[in-house]
Each structure stands twice: as C-alpha cells, then as structure tokens.
Scaffold this motif. Structure first.
Motif, PDB file in Angstrom:
ATOM      1  N   ALA A   1       0.830  -1.204   0.000  1.00 36.99           N
ATOM      2  CA  ALA A   1       0.000   0.000   0.000  1.00 36.99           C
ATOM      3  C   ALA A   1       0.869   1.261   0.000  1.00 36.99           C
ATOM      4  CB  ALA A   1      -0.937   0.007   1.206  1.00 36.99           C
ATOM      5  N   SER A   2       2.045   1.156   0.582  1.00 36.86           N
ATOM      6  CA  SER A   2       2.894   2.350   0.666  1.00 36.86           C
ATOM      7  C   SER A   2       3.296   2.852  -0.714  1.00 36.86           C
ATOM      8  CB  SER A   2       4.147   2.051   1.483  1.00 36.86           C
ATOM      9  OG  SER A   2       4.943   1.072   0.840  1.00 36.86           O
ATOM     10  N   ARG A   3       3.203   1.976  -1.705  1.00 36.65           N
ATOM     11  CA  ARG A   3       3.587   2.414  -3.040  1.00 36.65           C
ATOM     12  C   ARG A   3       2.635   3.461  -3.602  1.00 36.65           C
ATOM     13  NH1 ARG A   3       7.372  -1.670  -4.655  1.00 36.65           N
ATOM     14  NH2 ARG A   3       7.330  -3.113  -2.920  1.00 36.65           N
ATOM     15  N   MET A   4       1.440   3.514  -3.068  1.00 33.77           N
ATOM     16  CA  MET A   4       0.516   4.537  -3.538  1.00 33.77           C
ATOM     17  C   MET A   4       1.042   5.925  -3.204  1.00 33.77           C
ATOM     18  SD  MET A   4      -1.497   2.631  -5.009  1.00 33.77           S
ATOM     19  CE  MET A   4      -2.752   3.748  -5.628  1.00 33.77           C
ATOM     20  N   ALA A   5       1.874   5.995  -2.189  1.00 34.72           N
ATOM     21  CA  ALA A   5       2.428   7.302  -1.827  1.00 34.72           C
ATOM     22  C   ALA A   5       3.402   7.794  -2.892  1.00 34.72           C
ATOM     23  CB  ALA A   5       3.127   7.229  -0.465  1.00 34.72           C
ATOM     24  N   ARG A   6       3.967   6.852  -3.626  1.00 40.81           N
ATOM     25  CA  ARG A   6       4.882   7.273  -4.681  1.00 40.81           C
ATOM     26  C   ARG A   6       4.116   7.737  -5.919  1.00 40.81           C
ATOM     27  NH1 ARG A   6       9.718   3.390  -5.480  1.00 40.81           N
ATOM     28  NH2 ARG A   6       8.303   2.532  -3.927  1.00 40.81           N
ATOM     29  N   ARG A  20      -3.599   7.412   8.547  1.00 39.09           N
ATOM     30  CA  ARG A  20      -3.536   8.667   9.279  1.00 39.09           C
ATOM     31  C   ARG A  20      -2.147   9.284   9.253  1.00 39.09           C
ATOM     32  NH1 ARG A  20      -8.418   8.531  12.437  1.00 39.09           N
ATOM     33  NH2 ARG A  20      -9.271   6.497  11.926  1.00 39.09           N
ATOM     34  N   MET A  21      -1.145   8.488   8.980  1.00 40.17           N
ATOM     35  CA  MET A  21       0.197   9.052   8.894  1.00 40.17           C
ATOM     36  C   MET A  21       0.285  10.021   7.722  1.00 40.17           C
ATOM     37  SD  MET A  21       1.385   7.812  11.492  1.00 40.17           S
ATOM     38  CE  MET A  21       3.075   8.368  11.506  1.00 40.17           C
ATOM     39  N   ALA A  22      -0.576   9.828   6.738  1.00 38.70           N
ATOM     40  CA  ALA A  22      -0.550  10.727   5.589  1.00 38.70           C
ATOM     41  C   ALA A  22      -1.023  12.120   5.990  1.00 38.70           C
ATOM     42  CB  ALA A  22      -1.419  10.179   4.456  1.00 38.70           C
ATOM     43  N   ARG A  23      -1.811  12.183   7.052  1.00 38.43           N
ATOM     44  CA  ARG A  23      -2.281  13.491   7.483  1.00 38.43           C
ATOM     45  C   ARG A  23      -1.202  14.206   8.296  1.00 38.43           C
ATOM     46  NH1 ARG A  23      -8.145  13.455   9.691  1.00 38.43           N
ATOM     47  NH2 ARG A  23      -7.524  11.342   9.143  1.00 38.43           N
ATOM     48  N   ALA A  24      -0.401  13.421   8.990  1.00 37.24           N
ATOM     49  CA  ALA A  24       0.536  14.005   9.945  1.00 37.24           C
ATOM     50  C   ALA A  24       1.742  14.655   9.267  1.00 37.24           C
ATOM     51  CB  ALA A  24       0.998  12.941  10.936  1.00 37.24           C
ATOM     52  N   PHE A  25       2.038  14.232   8.059  1.00 40.80           N
ATOM     53  CA  PHE A  25       3.200  14.784   7.374  1.00 40.80           C
ATOM     54  C   PHE A  25       2.775  15.296   6.010  1.00 40.80           C
ATOM     55  CE2 PHE A  25       4.688  11.536  10.241  1.00 40.80           C
ATOM     56  CZ  PHE A  25       5.695  12.184  10.910  1.00 40.80           C
ATOM     57  N   ASP A  26       3.458  16.295   5.516  1.00 39.65           N
ATOM     58  CA  ASP A  26       3.095  16.698   4.175  1.00 39.65           C
ATOM     59  C   ASP A  26       4.188  16.384   3.155  1.00 39.65           C
ATOM     60  OD1 ASP A  26       3.024  20.000   5.546  1.00 39.65           O
ATOM     61  OD2 ASP A  26       4.717  18.708   5.176  1.00 39.65           O
ATOM     62  N   VAL A  54       5.658  13.790   1.018  1.00 41.94           N
ATOM     63  CA  VAL A  54       5.145  12.496   0.581  1.00 41.94           C
ATOM     64  C   VAL A  54       6.214  11.400   0.738  1.00 41.94           C
ATOM     65  CG1 VAL A  54       5.669  12.151  -1.853  1.00 41.94           C
ATOM     66  CG2 VAL A  54       3.327  11.910  -1.049  1.00 41.94           C
ATOM     67  N   ASP A  55       7.464  11.790   0.676  1.00 40.95           N
ATOM     68  CA  ASP A  55       8.527  10.797   0.864  1.00 40.95           C
ATOM     69  C   ASP A  55       8.544  10.259   2.291  1.00 40.95           C
ATOM     70  OD1 ASP A  55       9.344  10.954  -1.701  1.00 40.95           O
ATOM     71  OD2 ASP A  55      10.861  12.491  -1.330  1.00 40.95           O
ATOM     72  N   THR A  56       8.373  11.172   3.227  1.00 38.96           N
ATOM     73  CA  THR A  56       8.313  10.754   4.619  1.00 38.96           C
ATOM     74  C   THR A  56       7.194   9.744   4.813  1.00 38.96           C
ATOM     75  OG1 THR A  56       8.941  13.019   5.149  1.00 38.96           O
ATOM     76  CG2 THR A  56       8.206  11.622   6.968  1.00 38.96           C
ATOM     77  N   LEU A  65      11.667   6.490  10.588  1.00 34.16           N
ATOM     78  CA  LEU A  65      10.758   6.963  11.641  1.00 34.16           C
ATOM     79  C   LEU A  65      11.393   8.072  12.480  1.00 34.16           C
ATOM     80  CD1 LEU A  65       9.148   3.667  12.983  1.00 34.16           C
ATOM     81  CD2 LEU A  65       8.495   5.096  11.062  1.00 34.16           C
ATOM     82  N   SER A  66      12.418   8.715  11.926  1.00 38.62           N
ATOM     83  CA  SER A  66      13.102   9.707  12.743  1.00 38.62           C
ATOM     84  C   SER A  66      12.211  10.904  13.063  1.00 38.62           C
ATOM     85  CB  SER A  66      14.367  10.177  12.031  1.00 38.62           C
ATOM     86  OG  SER A  66      14.043  10.697  10.768  1.00 38.62           O
TER      87      SER A  66
END
Lengths: 332, 332
Positions: A230-235, B232-238, B240-242, B281-282
DNA sequence: GTTAGCACTCGGTAGAATCGAGTGCCAGGA
DNA sequence: TCCTGGCACTCGATTCTACCGAGTGCTAAC
C-alpha cells in the motif's frame, strides 16, 4: 470508433503520459516512429480526440492528457497483453517454487509479490469460505464457560468461533458435541450446513445448534483479504490528500473485496477512474483477475495503481500471478 | 536539570508547537498565563534552552521548535499522564462492552479503535504463541499427501501448519498421530514441546516428529501484529517521501514488533525520534504499553505519530486501552 | 536579574518580467 | 480534399525584486 491514425495518436499520447506523467504535445507525438505526419496534423487530430472525450488539456497551451475514456480505449484496443518482462517472470516463478506453508501466509506473501513485481499496491482475496467442503469440526474448551469451535476446510482454511456457554461443559461433552457436529458437517459446505439429526440428548443438541449457528453466521465478511505494498501509492501521487483517501479505502477490507468483486461481475479485467464507484479512487485504476483452483473459480487478485499506470505490464503480471497461484493451490 | 522557569517555557513551546505545528516565538510564550515575564526574558531563556539542546530554530529570525531532547524532557517531567477525554473514554468502554468473537479479530479491531481514539496509527501485538499452553492438536488430511496440523492454544489462538507427507496416510492414521501428539503436547507450550514417547510404530513416530517439528519451527515470526489507521500518517506529514517511508516500515510486521519490543525492553513507554533506531521513523514518536492477561504480560499495544504528537492524550489512550484489553482477554 | 528599545535577519508573499512549450488557425501546396 | 509550414497567441513555470513582519540578539537603563 477511431480511425487508424487517431488510434495511433491516442496510443502515443497514453504511452508517453504513462511514462512521463507530463502532458504530451503534438511535437512529441509526431516524432513517434510509424507516424509520418506533421505536428500540425497531429494537432488537428488531437482537437478531434479532445472533442470526442478521449483527451483533455489541463489548460490552454499545454499538451494533452488521456481521460478515463482514453485509457479505456487504450486497454481495450491498443495495448497488447504482451508477455511479462523475463526477469519479473522469473521472480514469480522463483516465488512459487519456494512457496510453501499454510494458505493465509501464502496469500499474504502473494500480495507482496504482486506489489513488488508491478510496483503498485496489490490485493489478494482468498477463496470464499462458504464454498469449501468441511473436513473436520472440533470443540475445544478455553475457559470454564468458553469453548472454541474449530472447523478445517478442504482448502486449508481454518474457521474458528468462540462460544459463550450458558453452563459449564467438560472436555468429554465438548468432544462429543464436536464429534456430532463433525459427523454431520464433514463433506458439506458452510453455505449449506443442513440440519443435524437429534442426538437424543437435549443439552448436547443445544450445544450442537449453537456451534452450528456460530459457524455459519458472519460468513460473508470473513473472506480473507490481503493488501500488499500500500505504501507504493504514496509514490504514485504527490497530493497527500489523495494518498490518504486511497489508503483509507485499502484499510477497509470489505470495501476492497466488494470493489474487485464488482469489477469481475461486470465482466471487466480493468476498471479505470470513475468506472468503479469509489470516489477516493477516482484517480486510480484496478486490474483484476480471478484464479482457479482445480478448475473452480476460487478467488481474485488485483493491482491498484494510478490511472496512468502501466496497463500492459500490470495486466501481464496479474495474469501470470493468478495463473500460477491457482496452479500452486491446486497442487496443495 | 532545568529550573522552574525554563521548564515552564519549554512546556509552553512544546504545547504550542504540538497544537499549531508552527515555530513558537517569545511573545507567544510570554502571553502564557502563569509566566509573568517579558518576551525579552523569554528570549534569553530560550537562547539557553537552545544552547542546551532542548530547542532549535529552523532559521534565524524564526521561533523555536522542540528537539527530540525537548520532547523527552516534556514527557518525562512536564506532562501529567492525565485522564482520557470522557467521550473517548466512553468510546473505549463501549467498544469493549460490545466486543466479542475470536482473538485475532478482537486484536485487529482494537488496533482500529486505538487509531480512531488517538487519530494516529496504532499497533497491537498479540500474545506470543510460544508461551500459551496447548489445548488440543489434530491432524486433518487435505489432499492425498498433504495434511494440516491444527493446534489450539489456551488463549484462543489456532496454529496451523501444512505437512507434506512422503506417502499417503489415511484418515485413521492421521487421527491416530493427532491423538498421539495431542496426548503428549496438551498442557505444554510450543516453546517446550519435549520429546514424545515412541508409539512402538515407526511410521507413526515419523509422522509425529514431523508434525511436532513443523509446529515449533518458524515460531518467532508468527506473533500476530495488527496495524490500524496507517492512513492517518498521511495526514501528519506533508512530505510524501516521509509518508512513504513510514508506511513501508508499517508494512513489515516483524520490524514493527521489534520496534515495540525494543522500546519496552529499554523500560520506556515513549520513544521519540532517533531514540528508536529506525531511520524512516526519525520524525515519529511511539507510545507503547504492555497488556496483561491473568496477571501475565501478554502483548503490547502502541501508537505511532509524529514527534509533535499529543503525548498526554496518546499516553492516556494507550494506558486505558491496554488495561481494558487485558481485562477483556482475561475474562475470556 | 529584568525589561524596554532598537537594529538586524530572513522566510514568505506578491507582483512584474521573461521563457518556452504548446495551441488554433490560416493560407498555400500536393 | 487533405496535409503542412507559418504565425500570433496563451498561459503555466521560473526568476527576480521589493517588501512585510514575526522574531531575534544585544545593549543600556531600571
């Protein structure tokens, strides 16, 4: 229907856009070998393609981008299914050669494989539990008034349910109930459990029917689903909101199952953008294929990517993996 | 150690930054009630806090942001664990009141609950399988030369392994082997299976040892892990690589288990930024707590969020959920 | 030790200028 | 009739400049 030249132009636009993710201009298309035609001509044709809904311009003075309709035409008429890249083909082969172990892990690993091969998110839906024949049923006591019903199905799936007992039942009684249920259920399916004959003992009968009903209820939602990569969707997207929406969908297993099922039910192997009804996936495409175990349709696998995904490769990967997965499961 | 005023300033900076995600300036801090002090004084103190490594400036002429060390001091000395918001407390209560069914689903649902309550990603690690007592072992034939070993553990977990048989074995023989293994193993744990006595039949003995070894191997990696609310991690960071890096980590179950275990082993309940060794996860912090079933440490739950997470709330939520989960599982 | 005052920094925003890929259209030619 | 070269035009992206303002460090006075 599109004449040959329009089709060639559409194919060029789609191919290039899939590769570069940039709007494609008439010059690029005209450079395409096999199209001996000037950019001006291409422009005229593209204007028609836009009028007919196959392409759009993000803004005046930009190149064109395919619409869902454009992608649809591409997969239906312009993309040869084609063989999978040999290295990837080998990767799949190696995986199934090394694969062993019980079915859920197998399916989960398969979803990861498919994600690795395609570089998109992958979904594997296990065989529906209702269809498999029951091989064995057993009751095991966990606590004084709690028992576990364990049913082993012919495809290797193990169904289990906890039972809250109204009164204590010893090991012997549970075993007896288990034997009774087992004797009745073995060879049947969870979908058609029938009614077991009375044992002549009211207490036993009560437990039997309790065990039985626990097994057959909640059936639908328990199809096993495995999402890999699923993380690949972020790319694939750079709008963080889009990513969140997609991931949210992927977390809801029954939505995912429904999506794949729905696509298959409509006789499609690819669903693009708005074709599947899920709003957060409007920028995504799904490539699906069923797999068969011993000649019977057993489950579904699929790949989820952006609408500008590499359809030929994804379709090839899905086809190969579904076929090999089916074969592997058939061999036991 | 920090004097009272520095501590108060640090607390103010951390609190405000957690809320706004913007660098905090001296004026904002000075406005804080309870700090009867001018911005200039705050500036002096903040310069010291920066020199000592509790704060950083993203650039000259910006406000300050807490460092990992700053967050660490905050959670260790400045944040009262505090009770959970009543509405959320109720949500947890309701969940466990309605919860039932078998253990894996229970744990998976718990991870979703924790994600919903905290609005961060949540992880639930199930009880280690090696520790639980075996309640029953059974062999079921799936195909002529394939059998399934099914072991039911006292905590409701069902372990299963496929067995590739060297020769066909009928139902009776499998059942006999199952009884033999079961008689030996019941009451023991997978970690200490011992050696079963010979049955006096070589073929049976061979199968018994095959079944046994299949059960005890691959033990470590099979602890069950459930990740909820990863989206929800997608909301916490902007960046996209993170996000991609974090999601990638969350997909690797054994890494996640190792992470939580590692944090607990070091006697911590919170790990911030670089404290846990995982580079992707830094920018994240983890809040963990073990849960106990019948007085025994059984598993771990945790919450993963950005380092600027709401620590008091997350810690409260984790505490409440772990406690109630343990109680729920103890009651069976 | 605290605070008011002040010069200074520097990211962020807004506006203007420029660039260039790409378009639509038209007129001439096969 | 269809294709193509030419041309004026559009408009997002990039660069540059100016400017604002939140915030800082330092100093001198209280």
């Amino acid at each position: 229907m599109l004449d040959d030249r329009k089709a060639a132009i559409l194919r060029a636009v789609v191919s290039e856009y899939i590769e570069t993710a940039q709007p494609v201009g008439s010059q690029h298309v005209a450079r395409q070998p096999g199209l001996a035609v000037s950019p001006a001509t291409v422009r005229n044709e593209m204007a028609v393609l836009e009028r007919d809904g196959y392409l759009v311009q993000p803004h005046t003075s930009a190149g064109r981008i395919p619409t869902d309709k454009g992608y649809r035409f591409f997969v239906d008429h312009l993309s040869a299914p084609g063989p999978l890249d040999p290295a990837k083909r080998q990767q799949v082969r190696d995986f199934f050669k090394a694969a062993h172990g019980e079915i859920e892990r197998m399916l989960a690993d398969t979803s990861r494989l498919l994600a690795n091969v395609t570089d998109y998110a992958a979904v594997v839906v296990g065989p529906p539990h209702e269809a498999a024949h029951i091989r064995s049923v057993q009751l095991v006591g966990l606590a004084p008034k709690v028992a576990l019903v364990v049913a082993v199905l012919s495809n290797g799936v193990v169904e289990k349910r906890t039972l809250e007992l109204t009164e204590e039942a010893g090991e012997e009684r549970l075993a007896a109930v288990g034997r009774h249920v087992s004797a009745h259920l073995v060879g049947r399916t969870l979908a058609e459990p029938g009614t077991p004959p009375s044992s002549g003992d009211d207490a036993t009968d009560a437990l039997v029917s309790q065990a039985l009903s626990s097994l057959i209820e909640h059936e639908v939602e328990s199809d096993s689903v495995f999402v890999g990569g699923a993380s690949r969707m972020a790319r694939a997207f750079d709008a963080v909101d889009t990513v969140r929406g997609i991931l949210g969908i992927l977390e809801e297993q029954f939505v995912v199952v429904g999506l794949l099922q729905d696509v298959l039910d409509r006789g499609l192997s690819v669903a693009i953008g708005a074709e599947h009804g899920l709003e957060p996936l409007s920028e995504c495409a799904v490539v699906v294929a069923p797999y068969e175990v011993e000649g019977e349709r057993a489950g579904t696998i699929g790949v989820l990517g952006p609408t500008r995904m590499n359809y030929p490769e994804a379709m090839a990967a899905v086809a190969v993996v579904s076929q090999r997965l089916g074969r592997h499961l058939s061999e036991g």
